[in-house]
Design a protein around this motif. Structure first.
Motif, mmCIF file in Angstrom:
data_model
loop_
_atom_site.group_PDB
_atom_site.id
_atom_site.type_symbol
_atom_site.label_atom_id
_atom_site.label_comp_id
_atom_site.label_asym_id
_atom_site.label_seq_id
_atom_site.Cartn_x
_atom_site.Cartn_y
_atom_site.Cartn_z
ATOM 1 N N VAL A 169 10.678 -1.217 4.105
ATOM 2 C CA VAL A 169 10.903 -1.260 2.656
ATOM 3 C C VAL A 169 11.711 -0.031 2.265
ATOM 4 O O VAL A 169 11.436 1.079 2.738
ATOM 5 C CB VAL A 169 9.573 -1.287 1.883
ATOM 6 N N ARG A 170 12.709 -0.233 1.413
ATOM 7 C CA ARG A 170 13.569 0.855 0.963
ATOM 8 C C ARG A 170 13.237 1.198 -0.487
ATOM 9 O O ARG A 170 13.108 0.311 -1.336
ATOM 10 C CB ARG A 170 15.036 0.467 1.091
ATOM 11 N N PHE A 171 13.134 2.486 -0.751
ATOM 12 C CA PHE A 171 12.853 2.971 -2.094
ATOM 13 C C PHE A 171 14.023 3.830 -2.562
ATOM 14 O O PHE A 171 14.386 4.812 -1.897
ATOM 15 C CB PHE A 171 11.573 3.810 -2.119
ATOM 16 N N LEU A 172 14.613 3.474 -3.689
ATOM 17 C CA LEU A 172 15.610 4.302 -4.342
ATOM 18 C C LEU A 172 14.859 5.276 -5.240
ATOM 19 O O LEU A 172 14.162 4.869 -6.170
ATOM 20 C CB LEU A 172 16.559 3.443 -5.181
ATOM 21 N N ILE A 173 14.996 6.579 -4.960
ATOM 22 C CA ILE A 173 14.231 7.568 -5.721
ATOM 23 C C ILE A 173 15.171 8.417 -6.572
ATOM 24 O O ILE A 173 16.364 8.532 -6.288
ATOM 25 C CB ILE A 173 13.391 8.471 -4.796
ATOM 26 N N ALA A 174 14.609 9.021 -7.600
ATOM 27 C CA ALA A 174 15.411 9.815 -8.531
ATOM 28 C C ALA A 174 15.631 11.235 -8.026
ATOM 29 O O ALA A 174 16.639 11.861 -8.355
ATOM 30 C CB ALA A 174 14.713 9.849 -9.896
ATOM 31 N N GLU A 175 14.695 11.741 -7.217
ATOM 32 C CA GLU A 175 14.783 13.130 -6.774
ATOM 33 C C GLU A 175 15.877 13.298 -5.715
ATOM 34 O O GLU A 175 16.101 12.418 -4.879
ATOM 35 C CB GLU A 175 13.439 13.593 -6.195
ATOM 36 N N SER A 176 16.549 14.439 -5.751
ATOM 37 C CA SER A 176 17.556 14.759 -4.731
ATOM 38 C C SER A 176 17.056 15.816 -3.758
ATOM 39 O O SER A 176 17.629 15.992 -2.688
ATOM 40 C CB SER A 176 18.847 15.249 -5.399
ATOM 41 N N ASP A 177 15.997 16.542 -4.138
ATOM 42 C CA ASP A 177 15.424 17.578 -3.277
ATOM 43 C C ASP A 177 14.072 17.083 -2.764
ATOM 44 O O ASP A 177 13.106 16.976 -3.512
ATOM 45 C CB ASP A 177 15.255 18.882 -4.056
ATOM 46 N N VAL A 178 14.013 16.796 -1.447
ATOM 47 C CA VAL A 178 12.785 16.248 -0.871
ATOM 48 C C VAL A 178 12.224 17.160 0.223
ATOM 49 O O VAL A 178 11.275 16.781 0.910
ATOM 50 C CB VAL A 178 13.030 14.838 -0.308
ATOM 51 N N TYR A 179 12.796 18.334 0.409
ATOM 52 C CA TYR A 179 12.432 19.177 1.544
ATOM 53 C C TYR A 179 10.935 19.518 1.558
ATOM 54 O O TYR A 179 10.267 19.394 2.588
ATOM 55 C CB TYR A 179 13.256 20.471 1.523
ATOM 56 N N ALA A 180 10.405 19.947 0.429
ATOM 57 C CA ALA A 180 9.015 20.405 0.382
ATOM 58 C C ALA A 180 8.022 19.253 0.383
ATOM 59 O O ALA A 180 6.924 19.363 0.940
ATOM 60 C CB ALA A 180 8.796 21.283 -0.852
ATOM 61 N N THR A 181 8.398 18.140 -0.235
ATOM 62 C CA THR A 181 7.449 17.040 -0.407
ATOM 63 C C THR A 181 7.456 16.032 0.738
ATOM 64 O O THR A 181 6.463 15.338 0.967
ATOM 65 C CB THR A 181 7.757 16.293 -1.716
ATOM 66 N N ARG B 1 0.825 -1.216 0.000
ATOM 67 C CA ARG B 1 0.000 0.000 0.000
ATOM 68 C C ARG B 1 0.855 1.261 0.000
ATOM 69 O O ARG B 1 0.380 2.338 -0.359
ATOM 70 C CB ARG B 1 -0.917 0.005 1.229
ATOM 71 N N ALA B 2 2.108 1.119 0.447
ATOM 72 C CA ALA B 2 2.987 2.291 0.496
ATOM 73 C C ALA B 2 3.549 2.640 -0.869
ATOM 74 O O ALA B 2 3.947 3.791 -1.096
ATOM 75 C CB ALA B 2 4.128 2.040 1.479
ATOM 76 N N VAL B 3 3.592 1.675 -1.782
ATOM 77 C CA VAL B 3 4.214 1.915 -3.084
ATOM 78 C C VAL B 3 3.532 3.052 -3.855
ATOM 79 O O VAL B 3 4.202 3.985 -4.306
ATOM 80 C CB VAL B 3 4.240 0.623 -3.916
ATOM 81 N N PRO B 4 2.200 3.008 -4.030
ATOM 82 C CA PRO B 4 1.581 4.118 -4.783
ATOM 83 C C PRO B 4 1.691 5.460 -4.059
ATOM 84 O O PRO B 4 1.727 6.513 -4.712
ATOM 85 C CB PRO B 4 0.115 3.684 -4.926
ATOM 86 N N VAL B 5 1.763 5.434 -2.744
ATOM 87 C CA VAL B 5 1.910 6.684 -2.000
ATOM 88 C C VAL B 5 3.267 7.313 -2.275
ATOM 89 O O VAL B 5 3.374 8.500 -2.594
ATOM 90 C CB VAL B 5 1.731 6.438 -0.483
ATOM 91 N N VAL B 6 4.331 6.520 -2.158
ATOM 92 C CA VAL B 6 5.668 7.023 -2.432
ATOM 93 C C VAL B 6 5.774 7.435 -3.900
ATOM 94 O O VAL B 6 6.366 8.478 -4.232
ATOM 95 C CB VAL B 6 6.732 5.971 -2.089
ATOM 96 N N ALA B 7 5.176 6.644 -4.787
ATOM 97 C CA ALA B 7 5.245 6.941 -6.218
ATOM 98 C C ALA B 7 4.503 8.225 -6.578
ATOM 99 O O ALA B 7 4.804 8.855 -7.605
ATOM 100 C CB ALA B 7 4.672 5.774 -7.014
ATOM 101 N N SER B 8 3.544 8.637 -5.741
ATOM 102 C CA SER B 8 2.819 9.879 -6.024
ATOM 103 C C SER B 8 3.663 11.125 -5.725
ATOM 104 O O SER B 8 3.315 12.226 -6.160
ATOM 105 C CB SER B 8 1.524 9.926 -5.208
ATOM 106 N N PHE B 9 4.763 10.935 -5.015
ATOM 107 C CA PHE B 9 5.637 12.056 -4.684
ATOM 108 C C PHE B 9 6.989 11.987 -5.396
ATOM 109 O O PHE B 9 7.577 13.016 -5.712
ATOM 110 C CB PHE B 9 5.879 12.121 -3.174
ATOM 111 N N TYR B 10 7.474 10.763 -5.639
ATOM 112 C CA TYR B 10 8.824 10.604 -6.179
ATOM 113 C C TYR B 10 8.850 9.579 -7.311
ATOM 114 O O TYR B 10 7.977 8.721 -7.408
ATOM 115 C CB TYR B 10 9.793 10.156 -5.070
#
Length: 382
Positions: A34-46, A11-20
Protein backbone atom coordinates in the motif's frame (compact mmCIF):
# COMPACT_ATOMS: atom_id res chain seq x y z
CA UNK A 1 -7.98 11.76 2.28
CA UNK A 2 -8.95 8.70 0.25
CA UNK A 3 -8.33 5.40 2.00
CA UNK A 4 -9.01 2.47 -0.29
CA UNK A 5 -7.21 0.05 1.95
CA UNK A 6 -8.75 -3.17 3.16
CA UNK A 7 -7.71 -6.48 4.61
CA UNK A 8 -4.57 -6.70 6.73
CA UNK A 9 -3.26 -3.41 5.39
CA UNK A 10 -6.15 -1.53 6.98
CA UNK A 11 -4.26 -1.96 10.27
CA UNK A 12 -1.36 0.02 8.84
CA UNK A 13 -3.46 3.11 8.13
CA UNK A 14 -3.80 4.36 11.73
CA UNK A 15 -0.13 3.60 12.36
CA UNK A 16 1.05 5.68 9.41
CA UNK A 17 -1.50 8.37 10.28
CA UNK A 18 -0.06 8.61 13.81
CA UNK A 19 3.23 9.82 12.33
CA UNK A 20 2.29 11.61 9.11
CA UNK A 21 -0.51 13.54 7.46
CA UNK A 22 -1.87 11.19 4.79
CA UNK A 23 -3.05 12.97 1.66
CA UNK A 24 -3.95 9.84 -0.23
CA UNK A 25 -3.50 6.07 -0.10
CA UNK A 26 -3.95 3.26 -2.57
CA UNK A 27 -2.92 -0.27 -3.38
CA UNK A 28 0.40 -0.60 -5.16
CA UNK A 29 -0.35 -1.27 -8.85
CA UNK A 30 2.10 -4.19 -9.22
CA UNK A 31 3.11 -5.33 -5.74
CA UNK A 32 1.41 -6.60 -2.59
CA UNK A 33 1.78 -3.27 -0.81
CA UNK A 34 0.00 0.00 0.00
CA UNK A 35 1.31 3.44 -0.93
CA UNK A 36 0.69 6.51 1.20
CA UNK A 37 1.12 10.04 -0.12
CA UNK A 38 2.15 12.09 2.91
CA UNK A 39 2.38 15.82 3.47
CA UNK A 40 5.64 15.80 5.44
CA UNK A 41 8.96 16.18 3.62
CA UNK A 42 11.19 15.52 6.65
CA UNK A 43 10.90 11.92 7.86
CA UNK A 44 14.37 11.32 9.30
CA UNK A 45 13.43 11.36 12.99
CA UNK A 46 10.03 9.69 12.72
CA UNK A 47 10.68 6.95 10.15
CA UNK A 48 12.60 4.58 12.46
CA UNK A 49 9.75 4.83 14.96
CA UNK A 50 7.27 4.02 12.20
CA UNK A 51 9.31 0.94 11.32
CA UNK A 52 9.17 -0.19 14.94
CA UNK A 53 5.38 0.10 15.11
CA UNK A 54 4.84 -1.61 11.76
CA UNK A 55 7.13 -4.46 12.77
CA UNK A 56 4.61 -5.33 15.49
CA UNK A 57 2.09 -5.92 12.69
CA UNK A 58 4.53 -7.98 10.64
CA UNK A 59 5.02 -5.13 8.15
CA UNK A 60 7.81 -2.92 6.88
CA UNK A 61 7.94 0.41 5.05
CA UNK A 62 10.04 2.36 2.60
CA UNK A 63 10.08 6.11 2.02
CA UNK A 64 10.96 7.54 -1.39
CA UNK A 65 10.61 10.80 -3.23
CA UNK A 66 9.02 10.11 -6.62
CA UNK A 67 5.98 10.81 -8.79
CA UNK A 68 2.66 9.75 -7.29
CA UNK A 69 -0.28 8.94 -9.53
CA UNK A 70 -3.70 8.62 -7.93
CA UNK A 71 -5.98 6.45 -10.02
CA UNK A 72 -9.11 7.07 -7.99
CA UNK A 73 -9.58 10.09 -5.72
CA UNK A 74 -13.17 10.84 -4.81
CA UNK A 75 -12.17 14.20 -3.37
CA UNK A 76 -11.23 15.38 -6.86
CA UNK A 77 -13.51 15.71 -9.86
CA UNK A 78 -10.92 14.17 -12.18
CA UNK A 79 -10.39 10.40 -12.21
CA UNK A 80 -6.61 10.69 -12.26
CA UNK A 81 -4.21 13.07 -10.61
CA UNK A 82 -0.46 13.12 -10.15
CA UNK A 83 2.02 14.80 -7.85
CA UNK A 84 5.66 15.21 -8.85
CA UNK A 85 8.50 14.76 -6.38
CA UNK A 86 6.11 13.50 -3.73
CA UNK A 87 7.11 11.72 -0.53
CA UNK A 88 5.66 8.23 -0.69
CA UNK A 89 5.59 5.75 2.19
CA UNK A 90 5.06 2.22 0.93
CA UNK A 91 4.00 -0.44 3.42
CA UNK A 92 4.37 -4.14 2.67
CA UNK A 93 4.28 -7.38 4.62
CA UNK A 94 7.37 -9.04 6.01
CA UNK A 95 7.48 -12.47 4.44
CA UNK A 96 9.59 -14.78 6.55
CA UNK A 97 11.59 -17.25 4.56
CA UNK A 98 11.44 -20.87 5.57
CA UNK A 99 14.19 -21.37 8.06
CA UNK A 100 16.89 -23.66 6.85
CA UNK A 101 19.77 -25.06 8.78
CA UNK A 102 22.23 -22.26 9.32
CA UNK A 103 25.78 -23.40 8.86
CA UNK A 104 27.29 -21.72 11.91
CA UNK A 105 30.44 -23.73 11.38
CA UNK A 106 31.08 -22.42 7.86
CA UNK A 107 32.76 -19.09 8.85
CA UNK A 108 35.10 -20.99 11.19
CA UNK A 109 36.02 -23.58 8.56
CA UNK A 110 36.68 -20.89 5.95
CA UNK A 111 38.78 -18.90 8.41
CA UNK A 112 41.03 -21.84 9.26
CA UNK A 113 41.27 -22.81 5.59
CA UNK A 114 42.34 -19.24 4.75
CA UNK A 115 44.72 -19.25 7.71
CA UNK A 116 46.34 -22.39 6.29
CA UNK A 117 46.63 -21.11 2.70
CA UNK A 118 48.06 -17.76 3.80
CA UNK A 119 50.54 -19.43 6.17
CA UNK A 120 51.69 -21.80 3.43
CA UNK A 121 52.01 -18.82 1.13
CA UNK A 122 54.10 -17.13 3.83
CA UNK A 123 56.36 -20.16 4.08
CA UNK A 124 56.88 -20.09 0.32
CA UNK A 125 57.70 -16.39 0.43
CA UNK A 126 60.08 -16.96 3.34
CA UNK A 127 62.29 -18.99 0.99
CA UNK A 128 63.04 -16.06 -1.30
CA UNK A 129 66.27 -14.04 -1.42
CA UNK A 130 65.15 -11.67 1.30
CA UNK A 131 64.38 -14.38 3.82
CA UNK A 132 67.40 -16.56 3.14
CA UNK A 133 69.75 -13.57 3.26
CA UNK A 134 68.31 -11.53 6.12
CA UNK A 135 65.89 -13.63 8.19
CA UNK A 136 66.99 -16.62 10.24
CA UNK A 137 63.56 -17.98 11.16
CA UNK A 138 61.23 -18.51 8.14
CA UNK A 139 58.47 -19.89 10.38
CA UNK A 140 58.40 -16.67 12.37
CA UNK A 141 58.35 -14.60 9.18
CA UNK A 142 55.49 -16.70 7.79
CA UNK A 143 53.55 -16.29 11.05
CA UNK A 144 54.01 -12.50 11.07
CA UNK A 145 53.01 -12.37 7.39
CA UNK A 146 49.87 -14.42 8.13
CA UNK A 147 48.88 -12.26 11.10
CA UNK A 148 49.46 -9.12 9.04
CA UNK A 149 47.36 -10.14 6.06
CA UNK A 150 44.53 -11.75 8.00
CA UNK A 151 44.63 -8.87 10.48
CA UNK A 152 44.01 -6.39 7.66
CA UNK A 153 41.12 -8.45 6.30
CA UNK A 154 39.67 -9.26 9.71
CA UNK A 155 39.74 -5.69 11.02
CA UNK A 156 38.17 -4.51 7.74
CA UNK A 157 35.22 -6.84 8.23
CA UNK A 158 35.02 -6.13 11.96
CA UNK A 159 34.68 -2.45 11.07
CA UNK A 160 31.57 -3.31 9.06
CA UNK A 161 30.22 -5.51 11.86
CA UNK A 162 30.71 -2.91 14.60
CA UNK A 163 29.03 -0.20 12.52
CA UNK A 164 26.15 -2.56 11.70
CA UNK A 165 25.69 -3.52 15.35
CA UNK A 166 25.78 0.16 16.37
CA UNK A 167 22.83 0.83 14.07
CA UNK A 168 20.92 -2.34 14.95
CA UNK A 169 21.65 -4.03 11.62
CA UNK A 170 22.05 -7.81 11.74
CA UNK A 171 25.22 -9.15 10.11
CA UNK A 172 26.96 -12.49 9.86
CA UNK A 173 30.45 -13.37 11.00
CA UNK A 174 33.10 -12.80 8.31
CA UNK A 175 33.43 -15.36 5.55
CA UNK A 176 37.13 -15.59 4.67
CA UNK A 177 37.87 -16.91 1.19
CA UNK A 178 41.01 -19.05 0.85
CA UNK A 179 43.23 -18.45 -2.15
CA UNK A 180 46.08 -20.27 -3.85
CA UNK A 181 49.31 -20.38 -1.84
CA UNK A 182 52.39 -19.69 -3.89
CA UNK A 183 50.42 -18.08 -6.70
CA UNK A 184 51.81 -14.59 -7.20
CA UNK A 185 49.02 -12.31 -5.94
CA UNK A 186 46.17 -14.37 -4.49
CA UNK A 187 47.01 -16.11 -1.17
CA UNK A 188 43.42 -15.20 -0.26
CA UNK A 189 40.46 -13.78 -2.14
CA UNK A 190 39.50 -11.57 0.79
CA UNK A 191 36.58 -11.77 3.19
CA UNK A 192 32.99 -10.64 3.38
CA UNK A 193 30.05 -10.41 5.76
CA UNK A 194 26.39 -10.93 4.99
CA UNK A 195 24.00 -8.13 5.97
CA UNK A 196 20.76 -9.73 7.14
CA UNK A 197 18.50 -6.70 7.58
CA UNK A 198 17.71 -3.55 5.64
CA UNK A 199 19.58 -0.28 6.07
CA UNK A 200 17.33 2.25 7.78
CA UNK A 201 18.51 5.40 5.99
CA UNK A 202 21.41 6.85 4.02
CA UNK A 203 23.42 7.64 7.15
CA UNK A 204 23.31 3.99 8.20
CA UNK A 205 24.20 2.76 4.72
CA UNK A 206 27.13 5.19 4.65
CA UNK A 207 28.42 4.27 8.11
CA UNK A 208 28.37 0.53 7.49
CA UNK A 209 29.98 1.01 4.08
CA UNK A 210 32.86 3.24 5.13
CA UNK A 211 33.71 1.61 8.47
CA UNK A 212 35.42 -1.41 6.89
CA UNK A 213 37.88 0.36 4.57
CA UNK A 214 38.84 2.94 7.21
CA UNK A 215 39.47 0.28 9.88
CA UNK A 216 41.39 -1.94 7.47
CA UNK A 217 43.47 0.99 6.19
CA UNK A 218 44.64 1.91 9.70
CA UNK A 219 45.98 -1.63 10.17
CA UNK A 220 47.47 -1.61 6.67
CA UNK A 221 49.48 1.53 7.42
CA UNK A 222 50.88 -0.07 10.59
CA UNK A 223 51.74 -3.27 8.69
CA UNK A 224 53.32 -1.21 5.90
CA UNK A 225 55.55 0.69 8.32
CA UNK A 226 56.72 -2.53 9.97
CA UNK A 227 57.09 -4.34 6.64
CA UNK A 228 59.15 -1.46 5.28
CA UNK A 229 61.25 -1.34 8.45
CA UNK A 230 62.31 -4.99 8.11
CA UNK A 231 62.85 -4.69 4.35
CA UNK A 232 66.36 -3.89 3.20
CA UNK A 233 68.06 -1.74 0.61
CA UNK A 234 70.90 -3.63 -1.07
CA UNK A 235 73.30 -2.89 -3.92
CA UNK A 236 71.78 -3.62 -7.31
CA UNK A 237 72.63 -7.09 -8.56
CA UNK A 238 73.33 -8.55 -5.11
CA UNK A 239 69.96 -10.30 -4.95
CA UNK A 240 66.92 -10.35 -7.15
CA UNK A 241 64.13 -8.11 -5.96
CA UNK A 242 61.49 -10.79 -6.55
CA UNK A 243 57.96 -9.69 -7.40
CA UNK A 244 57.85 -6.11 -8.61
CA UNK A 245 55.25 -4.05 -6.75
CA UNK A 246 53.99 -0.70 -7.97
CA UNK A 247 53.62 1.30 -4.78
CA UNK A 248 50.68 3.54 -3.96
CA UNK A 249 51.27 7.04 -2.62
CA UNK A 250 50.56 5.92 0.95
CA UNK A 251 52.89 2.96 0.64
CA UNK A 252 55.62 5.20 -0.74
CA UNK A 253 55.09 7.47 2.28
CA UNK A 254 55.72 4.57 4.68
CA UNK A 255 58.86 3.64 2.72
CA UNK A 256 60.11 7.21 3.03
CA UNK A 257 59.28 7.19 6.73
CA UNK A 258 61.56 4.20 7.31
CA UNK A 259 64.29 5.40 4.97
CA UNK A 260 63.62 2.84 2.24
CA UNK A 261 62.03 5.10 -0.32
CA UNK A 262 65.17 6.40 -2.00
CA UNK A 263 66.14 3.50 -4.27
CA UNK A 264 68.62 4.48 -6.99
CA UNK A 265 70.20 2.75 -9.94
CA UNK A 266 72.87 1.40 -7.61
CA UNK A 267 70.46 0.03 -5.01
CA UNK A 268 67.26 -1.94 -4.90
CA UNK A 269 64.67 -2.48 -2.18
CA UNK A 270 64.17 -6.13 -1.29
CA UNK A 271 60.63 -6.16 0.06
CA UNK A 272 59.77 -8.40 2.99
CA UNK A 273 56.67 -10.63 2.77
CA UNK A 274 55.10 -8.38 5.41
CA UNK A 275 55.47 -5.41 3.07
CA UNK A 276 53.71 -7.47 0.40
CA UNK A 277 50.85 -8.04 2.87
CA UNK A 278 50.63 -4.25 3.24
CA UNK A 279 50.56 -3.88 -0.55
CA UNK A 280 47.57 -6.24 -0.61
CA UNK A 281 45.94 -4.18 2.15
CA UNK A 282 46.29 -0.95 0.16
CA UNK A 283 44.92 -2.75 -2.89
CA UNK A 284 41.89 -3.99 -0.94
CA UNK A 285 41.24 -0.47 0.37
CA UNK A 286 41.50 1.03 -3.12
CA UNK A 287 39.18 -1.54 -4.69
CA UNK A 288 36.61 -1.30 -1.91
CA UNK A 289 36.52 2.51 -1.99
CA UNK A 290 35.85 2.67 -5.72
CA UNK A 291 32.44 4.42 -6.16
CA UNK A 292 31.04 1.44 -8.01
CA UNK A 293 28.22 -1.09 -7.79
CA UNK A 294 27.88 -2.67 -4.31
CA UNK A 295 31.47 -2.17 -3.28
CA UNK A 296 31.89 -0.23 -0.05
CA UNK A 297 32.62 2.87 -2.10
CA UNK A 298 29.49 2.21 -4.11
CA UNK A 299 27.39 2.21 -0.94
CA UNK A 300 28.78 5.51 0.29
CA UNK A 301 28.43 7.03 -3.19
CA UNK A 302 24.81 5.89 -3.37
CA UNK A 303 24.25 7.51 0.03
CA UNK A 304 26.00 10.78 -0.77
CA UNK A 305 25.23 11.43 -4.44
CA UNK A 306 22.14 9.41 -5.32
CA UNK A 307 21.23 6.74 -7.86
CA UNK A 308 22.08 8.54 -11.13
CA UNK A 309 25.56 9.70 -10.08
CA UNK A 310 26.27 6.29 -8.56
CA UNK A 311 25.48 4.66 -11.90
CA UNK A 312 27.74 7.08 -13.79
CA UNK A 313 30.62 6.60 -11.36
CA UNK A 314 30.24 2.83 -11.56
CA UNK A 315 31.14 2.92 -15.26
CA UNK A 316 33.87 5.48 -14.59
CA UNK A 317 35.34 3.10 -12.01
CA UNK A 318 35.33 0.29 -14.55
CA UNK A 319 37.36 2.52 -16.85
CA UNK A 320 39.83 3.26 -14.03
CA UNK A 321 40.25 -0.47 -13.36
CA UNK A 322 41.01 -1.06 -17.04
CA UNK A 323 43.60 1.75 -17.08
CA UNK A 324 45.29 0.33 -13.98
CA UNK A 325 45.28 -3.14 -15.56
CA UNK A 326 42.81 -4.75 -13.13
CA UNK A 327 40.95 -6.29 -16.03
CA UNK A 328 39.36 -9.20 -14.15
CA UNK A 329 38.00 -6.87 -11.46
CA UNK A 330 36.66 -4.53 -14.16
CA UNK A 331 34.80 -7.42 -15.80
CA UNK A 332 33.36 -8.57 -12.46
CA UNK A 333 32.08 -5.09 -11.59
CA UNK A 334 30.58 -4.70 -15.07
CA UNK A 335 28.91 -8.12 -14.91
CA UNK A 336 27.38 -7.74 -11.47
CA UNK A 337 26.48 -4.06 -11.88
CA UNK A 338 24.32 -4.99 -14.87
CA UNK A 339 22.45 -7.63 -12.88
CA UNK A 340 22.30 -6.52 -9.25
CA UNK A 341 20.90 -3.13 -8.21
CA UNK A 342 22.63 -0.87 -5.73
CA UNK A 343 21.60 -1.13 -2.09
CA UNK A 344 18.67 1.12 -1.26
CA UNK A 345 17.93 2.31 2.30
CA UNK A 346 14.38 2.06 3.58
CA UNK A 347 14.28 5.82 4.09
CA UNK A 348 15.58 7.14 0.78
CA UNK A 349 14.11 10.60 1.39
CA UNK A 350 16.32 11.90 4.18
CA UNK A 351 19.65 13.24 2.84
CA UNK A 352 23.07 12.25 4.09
CA UNK A 353 24.35 14.38 6.96
CA UNK A 354 26.79 17.19 6.16
CA UNK A 355 29.62 15.61 8.14
CA UNK A 356 29.24 12.36 6.24
CA UNK A 357 29.21 14.22 2.91
CA UNK A 358 32.56 15.73 3.84
CA UNK A 359 33.84 12.30 4.89
CA UNK A 360 32.75 10.93 1.51
CA UNK A 361 35.29 13.14 -0.26
CA UNK A 362 37.93 12.08 2.25
CA UNK A 363 37.17 8.46 1.33
CA UNK A 364 37.57 9.23 -2.38
CA UNK A 365 40.91 10.91 -1.64
CA UNK A 366 42.03 7.83 0.29
CA UNK A 367 41.11 5.65 -2.69
CA UNK A 368 43.41 7.79 -4.86
CA UNK A 369 46.22 7.56 -2.29
CA UNK A 370 45.88 3.76 -2.15
CA UNK A 371 45.71 3.25 -5.93
CA UNK A 372 48.54 1.59 -7.82
CA UNK A 373 48.57 -0.20 -11.18
CA UNK A 374 48.67 -3.97 -11.20
CA UNK A 375 52.25 -5.22 -11.75
CA UNK A 376 52.92 -5.26 -15.47
CA UNK A 377 50.61 -2.31 -16.12
CA UNK A 378 51.25 -0.24 -19.22
CA UNK A 379 51.35 3.17 -17.56
CA UNK A 380 54.31 4.57 -15.59
CA UNK A 381 54.15 4.84 -11.83
CA UNK A 382 56.57 5.16 -8.98
Amino acid sequence: MATYVDGDYSRAVPVVASFYTIRDSQRHPTEDAVRFLIAESDVYATFPKLLGELAKLGMIATAKRTKYVSRLMPTLSSATSSVDNAVIVTVSKIYKLKKGRRMFWLPAILFFATLATVFIDGLIRSQDEFATAFIQDPLLLAAVYTMSLLGILGVHEMGHMIAAKHHGIRASWPYFIPGIPGFTFVPTFGAMIQIRSSMTNRNVLFDVGIAGPIAGLLVTIIVSIYGSYISVMVPGGQVEAGVELHSSILMMATLELTGNGAATGDSVLVASPVLFAAWVGFLITFLNLLPAWQLDGGHITRSALGVRTHRILTFASIGILVILNYLMMALLVLFFASRAPASTPLDDVSPLSKKRKALFWVAIALAVLCAAPFPGAFIPWF
